[in-house]
Write an enzyme that holds these catalytic residues in place. Structure first.
Site, PDB file in Angstrom:
ATOM      1  N   ASP A 259       1.324  20.574 -19.737  1.00 34.68           N
ATOM      2  CA  ASP A 259       0.603  19.329 -19.984  1.00 34.68           C
ATOM      3  C   ASP A 259       1.579  18.497 -20.822  1.00 34.68           C
ATOM      4  O   ASP A 259       1.720  18.694 -22.027  1.00 34.68           O
ATOM      5  CB  ASP A 259      -0.704  19.589 -20.735  1.00 34.68           C
ATOM      6  CG  ASP A 259      -1.450  18.284 -21.011  1.00 34.68           C
ATOM      7  OD1 ASP A 259      -0.822  17.205 -20.947  1.00 34.68           O
ATOM      8  OD2 ASP A 259      -2.661  18.337 -21.296  1.00 34.68           O
TER       9      ASP A 259
ATOM     10  N   ARG B 227     -13.406  15.629 -33.332  1.00 37.60           N
ATOM     11  CA  ARG B 227     -12.765  16.696 -32.563  1.00 37.60           C
ATOM     12  C   ARG B 227     -13.240  18.010 -33.156  1.00 37.60           C
ATOM     13  O   ARG B 227     -12.516  18.710 -33.861  1.00 37.60           O
ATOM     14  CB  ARG B 227     -11.235  16.600 -32.624  1.00 37.60           C
ATOM     15  CG  ARG B 227     -10.655  15.393 -31.924  1.00 37.60           C
ATOM     16  CD  ARG B 227     -10.411  15.506 -30.437  1.00 37.60           C
ATOM     17  NE  ARG B 227     -11.529  15.300 -29.554  1.00 37.60           N
ATOM     18  CZ  ARG B 227     -11.410  14.881 -28.286  1.00 37.60           C
ATOM     19  NH1 ARG B 227     -10.235  14.584 -27.767  1.00 37.60           N
ATOM     20  NH2 ARG B 227     -12.455  14.754 -27.510  1.00 37.60           N
TER      21      ARG B 227
ATOM     22  N   TYR C 187       0.837  -1.199   0.000  1.00 35.95           N
ATOM     23  CA  TYR C 187       0.000   0.000   0.000  1.00 35.95           C
ATOM     24  C   TYR C 187       0.874   1.252   0.000  1.00 35.95           C
ATOM     25  O   TYR C 187       0.571   2.237  -0.675  1.00 35.95           O
ATOM     26  CB  TYR C 187      -0.920   0.010   1.231  1.00 35.95           C
ATOM     27  CG  TYR C 187      -1.948   1.114   1.158  1.00 35.95           C
ATOM     28  CD1 TYR C 187      -3.180   0.895   0.542  1.00 35.95           C
ATOM     29  CD2 TYR C 187      -1.669   2.386   1.661  1.00 35.95           C
ATOM     30  CE1 TYR C 187      -4.109   1.913   0.439  1.00 35.95           C
ATOM     31  CE2 TYR C 187      -2.600   3.404   1.559  1.00 35.95           C
ATOM     32  CZ  TYR C 187      -3.819   3.170   0.945  1.00 35.95           C
ATOM     33  OH  TYR C 187      -4.738   4.183   0.833  1.00 35.95           O
TER      34      TYR C 187
ATOM     35  N   PHE D 184      -7.886  21.722 -23.865  1.00 39.25           N
ATOM     36  CA  PHE D 184      -8.153  20.293 -24.002  1.00 39.25           C
ATOM     37  C   PHE D 184      -9.366  19.997 -23.119  1.00 39.25           C
ATOM     38  O   PHE D 184      -9.547  20.610 -22.069  1.00 39.25           O
ATOM     39  CB  PHE D 184      -6.955  19.417 -23.625  1.00 39.25           C
ATOM     40  CG  PHE D 184      -7.289  17.966 -23.865  1.00 39.25           C
ATOM     41  CD1 PHE D 184      -7.391  17.475 -25.147  1.00 39.25           C
ATOM     42  CD2 PHE D 184      -7.596  17.125 -22.806  1.00 39.25           C
ATOM     43  CE1 PHE D 184      -7.796  16.174 -25.385  1.00 39.25           C
ATOM     44  CE2 PHE D 184      -7.996  15.810 -23.033  1.00 39.25           C
ATOM     45  CZ  PHE D 184      -8.108  15.336 -24.327  1.00 39.25           C
ATOM     46  N   THR D 185     -10.168  19.040 -23.557  1.00 36.23           N
ATOM     47  CA  THR D 185     -11.477  18.792 -22.942  1.00 36.23           C
ATOM     48  C   THR D 185     -11.413  18.631 -21.420  1.00 36.23           C
ATOM     49  O   THR D 185     -12.031  19.396 -20.680  1.00 36.23           O
ATOM     50  CB  THR D 185     -12.111  17.543 -23.578  1.00 36.23           C
ATOM     51  OG1 THR D 185     -11.175  16.461 -23.487  1.00 36.23           O
ATOM     52  CG2 THR D 185     -12.459  17.791 -25.043  1.00 36.23           C
TER      53      THR D 185
ATOM     54  N   PHE E 130     -19.027  14.724 -25.609  1.00 33.91           N
ATOM     55  CA  PHE E 130     -18.610  13.919 -26.766  1.00 33.91           C
ATOM     56  C   PHE E 130     -18.478  12.433 -26.430  1.00 33.91           C
ATOM     57  O   PHE E 130     -18.632  11.587 -27.291  1.00 33.91           O
ATOM     58  CB  PHE E 130     -17.279  14.455 -27.330  1.00 33.91           C
ATOM     59  CG  PHE E 130     -16.172  14.480 -26.315  1.00 33.91           C
ATOM     60  CD1 PHE E 130     -16.032  15.550 -25.447  1.00 33.91           C
ATOM     61  CD2 PHE E 130     -15.271  13.431 -26.220  1.00 33.91           C
ATOM     62  CE1 PHE E 130     -15.029  15.566 -24.492  1.00 33.91           C
ATOM     63  CE2 PHE E 130     -14.266  13.441 -25.272  1.00 33.91           C
ATOM     64  CZ  PHE E 130     -14.146  14.513 -24.398  1.00 33.91           C
TER      65      PHE E 130
ATOM     66  N   LYS F 261      -0.137   7.987 -22.995  1.00 27.91           N
ATOM     67  CA  LYS F 261       0.295   8.370 -24.347  1.00 27.91           C
ATOM     68  C   LYS F 261       1.804   8.118 -24.474  1.00 27.91           C
ATOM     69  O   LYS F 261       2.222   6.977 -24.625  1.00 27.91           O
ATOM     70  CB  LYS F 261      -0.063   9.830 -24.617  1.00 27.91           C
ATOM     71  CG  LYS F 261      -1.531  10.064 -24.938  1.00 27.91           C
ATOM     72  CD  LYS F 261      -2.392  10.138 -23.726  1.00 27.91           C
ATOM     73  CE  LYS F 261      -3.754  10.734 -23.979  1.00 27.91           C
ATOM     74  NZ  LYS F 261      -4.603  10.708 -22.783  1.00 27.91           N
TER      75      LYS F 261
HETATM   76  N1  F0G Z   1      -4.110  16.291 -21.833  1.00 30.18           N
HETATM   77  C1  F0G Z   1      -4.078  15.922 -23.118  1.00 30.18           C
HETATM   78  C2  F0G Z   1      -3.350  16.779 -24.103  1.00 30.18           C
HETATM   79  C3  F0G Z   1      -4.724  14.755 -23.533  1.00 30.18           C
HETATM   80  O1  F0G Z   1      -4.686  14.403 -24.811  1.00 30.18           O
HETATM   81  C4  F0G Z   1      -5.411  13.967 -22.564  1.00 30.18           C
HETATM   82  C5  F0G Z   1      -6.146  12.769 -22.958  1.00 30.18           C
HETATM   83  C6  F0G Z   1      -5.411  14.398 -21.232  1.00 30.18           C
HETATM   84  C7  F0G Z   1      -4.744  15.556 -20.901  1.00 30.18           C
HETATM   85  C8  F0G Z   1      -6.148  13.644 -20.167  1.00 30.18           C
HETATM   86  O2  F0G Z   1      -5.483  12.470 -19.863  1.00 30.18           O
HETATM   87  O3  F0G Z   1      -7.067  10.661 -20.564  1.00 30.18           O
HETATM   88  O4  F0G Z   1      -5.135  10.203 -19.039  1.00 30.18           O
HETATM   89  O5  F0G Z   1      -7.083  11.472 -18.225  1.00 30.18           O
HETATM   90  N2  F0G Z   1      -6.431  12.531 -24.154  1.00 30.18           N
HETATM   91  C9  F0G Z   1      -7.091  11.350 -24.673  1.00 30.18           C
HETATM   92  C10 F0G Z   1      -7.250  11.496 -26.150  1.00 30.18           C
HETATM   93  C11 F0G Z   1      -8.332  10.959 -23.955  1.00 30.18           C
HETATM   94  O6  F0G Z   1      -7.873  10.600 -26.743  1.00 30.18           O
HETATM   95  O7  F0G Z   1      -6.753  12.455 -26.723  1.00 30.18           O
HETATM   96  P1  F0G Z   1      -6.244  11.142 -19.389  1.00 30.18           P
END
Ligand code: F0G
Length: 465
Positions: free
Chosen positions: A223, A390, A80, A132-133, A457, A266
């Site tokens: 980021d 997108r 843990y 970013f979303t 989305f 990624k």
């Molecule tokens: N920042 C960027 C630039 C991203 O592309 C993503 C995720 C995140 C933050 C969030 O990270 O998914 O690990 O919580 N992008 C994915 C995509 C979902 O398909 O582009 P996460």
């Protein structure tokens, strides 16, 4: 006697690995695909992966791990607290990203949540090089207002420029002037810029952002999700960096920031995981006391020991020049092929994906009828290739007025998982995109019939008009 054709002067290159294990693919019939996409409400997120032939939905968590990473999975210390794999991960991040303090998180948005909560107060402004979303969602949930300070060129899919992810320094300076530095807890710099087509930011620009924010005592958080791919572009495109390694460039790039959020799914070549890294000890202490509320103890942050080990090793593999040459090279291969056939794609080709310009595909479909959503559905119907919208659906609604954002870029992303597909899969994908391009005039728009409250989305449903 037959004469041999002259050989090319330079040799081809190939992936710096060979395949040890395979996963069979299946393709549904055309009728089955039509039924599947209708049942999924014309949203590729709602398809079952068993119904997908080539899955280019995302490069997130879809990586193939190496034998060295899998071997590391067997060395998971599932304690843990204080797992040995945490210390391996911490050491890999300190060595390759250069930050002092690290806490794992279950994935990138976990780190975004923590960072937003500890830094942003209601009424603050958070400038960034395009939204970013999930990042914007957490900034807004903490009471902040996101302000787009990416260079205007980023919004033009045709422009052929090396660093379309750069920060617009004048726009950033104007924001500081207008709202005051006290209202800007940090600048969020993304490398590369996902929503702009995977476009990189230059070292020169990053240095300039650092110089400007330093004058005002404003922090920069990176980021770093695809910062290694960004480093590869700097090596290719920026004067003075051709002779440096990706690892050296990454370390220098990160040195102009105060910490990062990271989706390890990624660049870091794993299927799950992320981290928050900070240089300021007091801020790290705040972060680690919040991590225990949302993620888990600060030495695992929602990750299994074995997954931390895989990520530590993935980081080491991700900064190898050979790996990046082949990773970005494969994306460019697909993109240049489509471009050569006259299919409208975002230029130049980005690091992790090829982006189809849905406005140019379907000029007859108004943006409020979701042309990119319709294009992603059409591609799936043609061949079982799964891509992602997108555009206006991803952009969501203004948090104050409730109106739809209307982004200039209305795109479909063909996202390439790392070390997963072959050149032949890229060819099949390109042929399917070309077939959809040939049929473009017949396409019709969509109507949204279900809209979820957050990040619509992912779960929105549509019907054909
Ligand atoms: N920042 C960027 C630039 C991203 O592309 C993503 C995720 C995140 C933050 C969030 O990270 O998914 O690990 O919580 N992008 C994915 C995509 C979902 O398909 O582009 P996460």
């Amino acid at each position: 006697m037959t004469t041999l054709k002259p050989r090319p002067a330079t040799r081809s290159w190939a992936e710096p690995w060979k395949v040890k294990m395979v996963e069979p693919l299946h393709m549904l019939t055309a009728d089955q695909r039509s039924r599947a996409i209708a049942e999924a409400g014309f949203n590729t997120f709602l398809l079952r992966s068993d119904d997908v032939y080539i899955d280019l939905l995302t490069d997130s968590g879809t990586n193939a791990m190496s034998d060295w990473q899998w071997a590391g999975m067997m060395l998971g210390d599932e304690a843990y607290a204080g797992s040995r794999n945490f210390y391996n991960l911490e050491a890999a991040i300190q060595k390759h990203y250069g930050y002092r303090f690290v806490t794992p998180t279950h994935q990138g948005r976990g780190a975004e949540n923590i960072l937003s909560q500890i830094c942003i107060k209601p009424g603050d402004y958070v400038p960034g090089n395009m939204y970013f979303t999930t990042t914007r969602h957490h900034q807004e949930a903490a009471g902040g207002t996101f302000v787009d300070v990416v260079v205007p060129e980023a919004h033009d899919p045709r422009l052929e420029l090396p660093f379309k992810g750069n920060v617009d320094l004048k726009a950033l300076a104007a924001l500081i002037e207008k709202v005051g530095a006290k209202k800007i807890p940090y600048v969020c710099v993304a490398a590369t810029v996902n929503m702009a087509g995977g476009q990189p930011i230059s070292m020169e620009n990053m240095k300039a952002v650092r110089a400007l924010t330093k004058q005002h005592g404003i922090r920069i958080f990176l980021d770093a999700t695809r910062a290694v791919e960004n480093a590869w572009f700097i090596k290719q495109r920026e004067a003075g960096y051709a002779g440096k390694t990706v690892a050296e460039i990454l370390l220098e790039f990160c040195s102009y920031s105060d910490g990062c959020t990271m989706s390890g799914k990624k660049d870091a070549l794993v299927n799950i995981g992320g981290w928050l890294a900070l240089n300021d000890q007091a801020l790290y202490e705040e972060a680690s006391s919040l991590v225990v509320v949302y993620e888990g103890l600060h030495t695992y942050g929602g990750m299994a020991g074995r997954d931390m080990e895989a990520m530590a090793r993935g980081i080491v593999e991700s900064v190898q020049d050979d790996h990046m040459r082949s990773r970005v090279g494969q994306v460019e291969y697909l993109g240049e092929k489509l471009h050569g056939w006259g299919v409208p794609v975002v230029r130049p080709i980005g690091g992790h994906a090829v982006y189809l310009d849905a406005k140019a595909f379907y000029p007859h479909i108004p943006q409020d009828q979701f042309p990119a959503q319709a294009l992603a559905a059409a591609l799936y119907e043609d061949s079982g290739v799964r891509a992602m919208e997108r555009g206006i659906v991803s952009a969501g609604r203004d948090k104050v007025t409730g109106e739809n954002h209307h982004p200039k870029l209305e795109l479909v992303r063909l996202t390439i998982p790392r070390r997963v597909y072959t050149q032949a899969h890229m060819d099949v994908t390109a042929e399917s995109v070309a077939a959809v391009w040939d049929e473009r005039k017949k396409a019709t728009g969509l109507e949204m019939v279900f809209e979820p409250k957050h990040l619509r989305f992912f779960q929105a449903r549509f019907k054909r008009r």
